[in-house]
Scaffold this motif. Structure first.
Motif, PDB file in Angstrom:
ATOM      1  N   GLU A   1       0.859  -1.191   0.000  1.00  0.00           N
ATOM      2  CA  GLU A   1       0.000   0.000   0.000  1.00  0.00           C
ATOM      3  C   GLU A   1       0.894   1.240   0.000  1.00  0.00           C
ATOM      4  O   GLU A   1       1.159   1.795  -1.044  1.00  0.00           O
ATOM      5  CB  GLU A   1      -0.973  -0.049   1.178  1.00  0.00           C
ATOM      6  N   TYR A   2       1.394   1.642   1.190  1.00  0.00           N
ATOM      7  CA  TYR A   2       2.372   2.738   1.227  1.00  0.00           C
ATOM      8  C   TYR A   2       3.783   2.168   1.286  1.00  0.00           C
ATOM      9  O   TYR A   2       4.703   2.675   0.686  1.00  0.00           O
ATOM     10  CB  TYR A   2       2.103   3.656   2.427  1.00  0.00           C
ATOM     11  N   LEU A   3       3.958   1.118   2.077  1.00  0.00           N
ATOM     12  CA  LEU A   3       5.274   0.484   2.181  1.00  0.00           C
ATOM     13  C   LEU A   3       5.471  -0.403   0.964  1.00  0.00           C
ATOM     14  O   LEU A   3       4.622  -1.248   0.671  1.00  0.00           O
ATOM     15  CB  LEU A   3       5.348  -0.385   3.453  1.00  0.00           C
TER      16      LEU A   3
ATOM     17  N   GLN B   1       7.801   6.818  -2.603  1.00  0.00           N
ATOM     18  CA  GLN B   1       7.567   8.229  -2.302  1.00  0.00           C
ATOM     19  C   GLN B   1       6.078   8.537  -2.441  1.00  0.00           C
ATOM     20  O   GLN B   1       5.473   8.161  -3.438  1.00  0.00           O
ATOM     21  CB  GLN B   1       8.363   9.068  -3.311  1.00  0.00           C
ATOM     22  N   ASN B   2       5.506   9.194  -1.446  1.00  0.00           N
ATOM     23  CA  ASN B   2       4.165   9.762  -1.598  1.00  0.00           C
ATOM     24  C   ASN B   2       4.259  11.179  -1.059  1.00  0.00           C
ATOM     25  O   ASN B   2       4.421  11.380   0.143  1.00  0.00           O
ATOM     26  CB  ASN B   2       3.127   8.956  -0.825  1.00  0.00           C
ATOM     27  N   GLY B   3       4.177  12.157  -1.966  1.00  0.00           N
ATOM     28  CA  GLY B   3       4.364  13.549  -1.547  1.00  0.00           C
ATOM     29  C   GLY B   3       5.729  13.695  -0.917  1.00  0.00           C
ATOM     30  O   GLY B   3       6.726  13.265  -1.484  1.00  0.00           O
TER      31      GLY B   3
ATOM     32  N   THR C   1       0.786   0.615  -4.043  1.00  0.00           N
ATOM     33  CA  THR C   1      -0.378   1.285  -4.638  1.00  0.00           C
ATOM     34  C   THR C   1      -0.345   2.784  -4.396  1.00  0.00           C
ATOM     35  O   THR C   1      -0.676   3.561  -5.274  1.00  0.00           O
ATOM     36  CB  THR C   1      -1.672   0.703  -4.028  1.00  0.00           C
ATOM     37  N   PHE C   2       0.050   3.174  -3.173  1.00  0.00           N
ATOM     38  CA  PHE C   2      -0.039   4.592  -2.828  1.00  0.00           C
ATOM     39  C   PHE C   2       1.321   5.268  -2.721  1.00  0.00           C
ATOM     40  O   PHE C   2       1.452   6.284  -2.058  1.00  0.00           O
ATOM     41  CB  PHE C   2      -0.830   4.778  -1.526  1.00  0.00           C
ATOM     42  N   SER C   3       2.325   4.678  -3.267  1.00  0.00           N
ATOM     43  CA  SER C   3       3.580   5.422  -3.356  1.00  0.00           C
ATOM     44  C   SER C   3       4.290   5.007  -4.637  1.00  0.00           C
ATOM     45  O   SER C   3       4.040   3.937  -5.170  1.00  0.00           O
ATOM     46  CB  SER C   3       4.460   5.234  -2.116  1.00  0.00           C
ATOM     47  N   ARG C   4       5.148   5.907  -5.095  1.00  0.00           N
ATOM     48  CA  ARG C   4       5.875   5.677  -6.331  1.00  0.00           C
ATOM     49  C   ARG C   4       7.243   5.109  -5.951  1.00  0.00           C
ATOM     50  O   ARG C   4       7.938   5.713  -5.118  1.00  0.00           O
ATOM     51  CB  ARG C   4       6.039   7.019  -7.060  1.00  0.00           C
TER      52      ARG C   4
HETATM   53  C1  LIG Z   1      -0.526   9.364  -1.728  1.00  0.00           C
HETATM   54  O1  LIG Z   1      -1.444   8.981  -0.745  1.00  0.00           O
HETATM   55  C2  LIG Z   1      -2.775   9.421  -0.963  1.00  0.00           C
HETATM   56  C3  LIG Z   1      -3.637   8.974   0.192  1.00  0.00           C
HETATM   57  O2  LIG Z   1      -2.966   9.092   1.408  1.00  0.00           O
HETATM   58  C4  LIG Z   1      -3.301   8.853  -2.245  1.00  0.00           C
HETATM   59  O3  LIG Z   1      -4.594   9.348  -2.496  1.00  0.00           O
HETATM   60  C5  LIG Z   1      -2.385   9.239  -3.377  1.00  0.00           C
HETATM   61  O4  LIG Z   1      -2.803   8.632  -4.579  1.00  0.00           O
HETATM   62  C6  LIG Z   1      -0.972   8.813  -3.065  1.00  0.00           C
HETATM   63  N1  LIG Z   1      -0.066   9.284  -4.090  1.00  0.00           N
HETATM   64  C7  LIG Z   1       0.598   8.457  -4.900  1.00  0.00           C
HETATM   65  C8  LIG Z   1       1.558   9.079  -5.834  1.00  0.00           C
HETATM   66  O5  LIG Z   1       0.409   7.237  -4.877  1.00  0.00           O
END
Ligand SMILES: *[C@@H]1O[C@H](CO)[C@@H](O)[C@H](O)[C@H]1NC(C)=O
Ligand SMILES: *[C@@H]1O[C@H](CO)[C@@H](O)[C@H](O)[C@H]1NC(C)=O
Ligand SMILES: *[C@@H]1O[C@H](CO)[C@@H](O)[C@H](O)[C@H]1NC(C)=O
Ligand SMILES: *[C@@H]1O[C@H](CO)[C@@H](O)[C@H](O)[C@H]1NC(C)=O
Ligand SMILES: *[C@@H]1O[C@H](CO)[C@@H](O)[C@H](O)[C@H]1NC(C)=O
Ligand SMILES: *[C@@H]1O[C@H](CO)[C@@H](O)[C@H](O)[C@H]1NC(C)=O
Ligand SMILES: *[C@@H]1O[C@H](CO)[C@@H](O)[C@H](O)[C@H]1NC(C)=O
Ligand SMILES: *[C@@H]1O[C@H](CO)[C@@H](O)[C@H](O)[C@H]1NC(C)=O
Ligand SMILES: *[C@@H]1O[C@H](CO)[C@@H](O)[C@H](O)[C@H]1NC(C)=O
Ligand SMILES: *[C@@H]1O[C@H](CO)[C@@H](O)[C@H](O)[C@H]1NC(C)=O
Ligand SMILES: *[C@@H]1O[C@H](CO)[C@@H](O)[C@H](O)[C@H]1NC(C)=O
Ligand SMILES: *[C@@H]1O[C@H](CO)[C@@H](O)[C@H](O)[C@H]1NC(C)=O
Length: 731
Positions: free
Chosen positions: A275-277, A357-359, A308-311
């Motif tokens: 997901e993030y990790l 990376q996410n933000g 899914t939620f980080s590049r």
């Molecule tokens: C970063 O996280 C948010 C939710 O916390 C998500 O909506 C967003 O798509 C994520 N960004 C990337 C680049 O995955």
């Protein structure tokens, strides 16, 4: 104080400050006896600081540490995350007069600031080396090998185990413990709360909701024999070493430091990997896997991660000196290392972590570690790489596990591999036989695999028992390519019911489609916005047929397997908004589009199309249906083919290359609108390194009760025969 004195004081302060931020270190050693009775000890140590800093400031703490005979050191990997670190490894050779124990140590100030020691705190590393001859191996002891990234990061709300993969080449029992301050094994000598160290498996775990901040771990790794052994010395009395009972009962064979930092970070929205990790996916090797490498052959470890939620922004690693990391255009990270003959028989740990990376947040995956075992030489091969072909000849005697002659490329029946009593050999096109193409910032590689296929007369299947990967790897340089610059000849194919065809793909000077571009003028130069006129036509007119453009793409290489392409036509529909199909339902097809930005990303591009030929004016053909936008019509099928022969299969045809005329203003435009990185890496081939890689799949079988299982270990290794005699610049 004068200005210059102040300046130098400031500079001194600045350099002390940057050198002071220690992120830990480790050491391992192995040794051999020389003919004159002295011992040579090869010591490898890693250290990490804010800046890349590889010097040997180890001093002798006890015993006779002999003399240093050589030193090489350099950067392993670096990252801006986790406070910005650089890890280096140095290889030091020492000659010692006898095999009595000695200790090396190194100390300094300061650790990175930890939340329990705001001033960083001193650091200290200690290694205990004992070269006594073991009664079980008749050799001096070899230390365990282990490495870690200098800093590992874990979100506060997530629990994670860091398995400090320890491997002992003597198969001793390895343990880990915290350093002891009175033995100079540590600097801060703090056993942080919020963590658990499993001493017998060397696994460090964090507790959920521990305090945020940086922690310093100053561990000692020790090896103990699994049975009582005697150590014989040339200059002192023999000693006995016993299996581990407790920390005060018996000494280990050796002690090595393993120090690193952990950062407990702000909580992550989720602790679920993927997901993030980041989560590792195929073809990343498993934790603890042993990979075989061969002397002078490039070992390649492929790491891929997803979230899914980080590049996925990077893969950081810790490995032997001279290992390198590259990123492919398909976002795999490739760690390469070529062992030398000095590394033969030794074990090398490599650990890696994927970062997402996410933000502004950067998340780390788990840390994975593998052990590379350097074994005997692999296949001896001669590989010749030319501008469009690869020829490989491998000495049979150097390939183990090859019986029989059922070999082919990429399991493609039409791409045979020949063999005689002494050699296995084949020549194939870089754009055919399923040759895979891969590109990184520095290289473009063409790869294929020689595999065994099942002998239909045999009952036992040997599928996948044997694989050799062959590769031509081209160095990219910033000058004009000499490869792939020739005009492509007509494409010929034969189909039952239709007979033989020869189709030619040509570029025209204007929309009148009268003057072909001269074959000797390739690569063709275009200005941005200029229209590119193309025709695919039969070499000699075929009555009652029409040709249909099923799809066209632009790719930087004349290879339909290239993973990145710019779609021009898909399912018969123009995808690029500037596409015009001038003639359709005709024996030939004329089309055009504007020279597009896509070319600007690369030095040159090819236009590759899939065409099919149909009986003219038959309402049931794919050609008649034209643009279908994907879903309505089944893909070009064989439905009517056999009985009616109203349409052919789809066939590949390509032409190029095309280049954009470069001007100063145009270069500016590109660098603004496109990824400058791609412009500067634009593929141009000057030097050629030819390689052969072996990928041996070692299978083992076992059974338990009435269950049987098969496991396999695979390793890829490549031999570089980059000498000019074996390679060819394709001129
Ligand atoms: C970063 O996280 C948010 C939710 O916390 C998500 O909506 C967003 O798509 C994520 N960004 C990337 C680049 O995955
Ligand atoms: C190490 O160097 C010292 C002085 O430079 C010399 O006396 C000694 O013999 C050397 N020892 C070895 C093992 O080479
Ligand atoms: C170690 O030394 C003892 C006594 O000196 C000898 O009996 C024994 O064979 C030696 N062991 C090895 C492995 O050399
Ligand atoms: C620490 O090292 C000292 C000196 O080597 C030793 O006396 C002491 O027992 C050690 N402490 C522990 C807990 O192992
Ligand atoms: C960690 O802290 C969060 C928020 O304070 C809490 O919801 C959670 O139950 C805690 N987890 C553990 C294992 O203590
Ligand atoms: C191993 O050596 C220790 C003393 O160092 C001794 O107490 C023990 O009995 C020995 N074990 C075996 C199996 O010989
Ligand atoms: C360590 O083991 C020895 C031998 O078994 C024993 O005599 C001693 O009490 C043990 N020490 C500790 C601290 O457990
Ligand atoms: C690393 O590469 C350099 C330059 O190619 C070479 O001189 C050195 O011996 C290599 N070191 C090791 C340990 O492989
Ligand atoms: C086998 O083929 C290789 C490569 O074509 C050739 O050099 C060699 O002489 C051949 N050996 C025999 C025994 O025919
Ligand atoms: C096998 O290779 C030939 C020659 O390059 C190619 O035309 C054909 O499409 C390939 N077949 C498969 C199944 O990939
Ligand atoms: C196809 O055939 C024509 C002659 O009909 C020949 O000139 C051309 O080279 C052939 N193309 C290929 C790829 O063999
Ligand atoms: C194909 O589909 C796209 C969107 O799905 C649409 O914008 C386009 O007009 C369609 N083209 C044709 C020729 O139907």
């Amino acid at each position: 104080m004068s200005v210059s004195a102040l300046l130098s004081a400031l500079l001194l302060l600045a350099s002390t400050a940057s050198a002071s931020h220690f992120y830990g270190g480790s050491m391992s050693f192995n040794s051999r006896k020389n003919t004159d009775g002295t011992y040579s000890v090869d010591i490898r140590f890693k250290e990490a600081y804010h800046s890349c800093y590889a010097t040997d400031s180890w001093t002798c703490r006890s015993g006779n540490c002999g003399n240093r005979t050589s030193f090489v050191g350099g950067q392993v990997d670096t990252s801006p995350n986790g406070g910005s670190w650089c890890q280096t490894e140095a290889v030091v050779k020492r000659t010692v007069p006898n095999n009595s124990p000695f200790q090396l140590q190194q100390s300094g100030c300061c650790w990175i600031y930890t939340f329990y020691d705001m001033y960083g705190g001193n650091w200290g590393l200690l290694t205990h080396i004992d070269l006594g001859e073991r009664s079980d191996t008749s050799k001096p002891n070899t230390s365990p090998v282990a490495t870690t990234l200098p800093i590992v990061r874990v979100p506060q709300n997530c629990a994670r185990n860091y398995n400090l993969l320890s491997c002992d080449p003597d198969k001793d029992k390895v343990r880990c413990r915290y350093g002891n301050s009175s033995a100079n094994e540590c600097g801060i000598c703090h056993q942080p709360a919020g963590f658990n160290l499993d001493q017998s498996t060397c696994t460090l775990s964090n507790f959920v909701n521990g305090s945020r901040g940086f922690y310093a771990f100053e561990l000692v790794m020790e090896d103990y024999p699994t049975q009582n052994i005697t150590l014989n010395y040339t200059a002192m009395a023999a000693e006995v070493r016993s299996p581990f009972i407790n920390s005060s009962s018996n000494p280990p064979l050796s002690k090595i430091p393993l120090q690193f930092a952990v950062e407990v970070e702000a909580p992550a929205p989720s602790c679920i990997e993927g997901e993030y990790l980041p989560r590792f996916i195929h073809p990343t090797p498993n934790q603890g896997e042993h990979l075989q490498a061969r002397v002078n052959q490039e070992l390649e470890i492929r790491v891929k991660a997803t979230a899914t939620f980080s590049r996925i922004s990077d893969v950081v690693f810790s490995g032997p000196l001279n290992s390198t990391k590259e990123t492919t255009t398909t976002e795999e990270f490739v760690i390469n290392w070529t062992p030398t003959s000095e590394n033969y028989g030794q074990h090398f740990p490599i650990c890696f972590i994927a970062e997402g990376q996410n933000g502004s947040r950067n998340y780390q995956s788990e840390m994975r570690c593998v052990i590379v075992v350097v074994e005997a030489a692999g296949p001896i091969a001669q590989v010749t790489c030319t501008k469009d072909k690869m020829s490989v000849s491998i000495e049979r005697a150097t390939i183990s596990g090859l019986h029989g002659d059922h070999l082919r490329l990429n399991n493609n029946a039409s791409c045979a591999v020949s063999s005689n009593e002494t050699h296995v050999f084949t020549t194939f096109s870089l754009s055919g036989c399923g040759t895979q193409i891969e590109e990184t910032d520095e290289h473009i590689s063409f790869k294929n695999t020689i595999v065994t296929y099942d002998n239909p007369n045999h009952i036992i299947t040997r599928k996948n028992l044997f694989k050799i990967e062959v590769m031509c790897k081209y160095q990219k340089k910033s000058s004009i390519t000499t490869r792939f610059d020739a005009h492509r000849p007509a494409v010929n194919f034969t189909e039952r019911g239709f007979g033989s065809f020869s189709y030619q793909f040509e570029f025209y000077q204007s929309g009148s489609f009268i003057n072909k571009r001269n074959p000797s003028s390739y690569p063709l130069d275009y200005n941005v916005g200029e229209r590119i006129y193309m025709e695919i036509a039969p070499v000699s007119v075929i009555q009652n047929t029409e040709v249909f453009l099923e799809s066209c793409v632009a790719t930087p290489y004349d290879n339909p397997n290239y993973p990145i392409s710019y779609p021009i036509i898909t399912n018969g529909c123009g995808v690029d908004e500037t596409v015009i199909i001038h003639t359709s339902h005709q024996p030939s097809v004329k089309f055009s589009l504007e020279a597009f930005k896509f070319i600007g990303q690369y030095d040159q591009v090819f236009i590759s199309c899939f065409i099919m030929i149909c009986e003219a004016n038959n309402p049931n053909t794919r050609c008649t249906k034209g643009c279908t936008n994907g879903t309505q019509v089944a893909p070009p099928s064989h439905v009517h083919k056999r009985e009616a022969a109203i349409q052919t299969d789809i066939h590949f045809i390509s032409q190029g290359p095309l280049r954009l005329k470069r001007s100063a203003s145009f270069s500016d435009a590109i660098s603004q609108s496109l990824n400058m990185n791609l412009v500067s890496v634009a593929g141009c081939v000057v030097s050629v390194v030819s390689m052969v890689c072996g990928m041996m799949v070692y299978k083992s079988r076992g059974s338990k009760g009435n269950q049987t299982w098969t496991s396999s270990v695979s390793a890829t290794f490549c031999v570089s025969s980059g000498t000019p005699g074996h390679s060819n610049t394709g001129k």
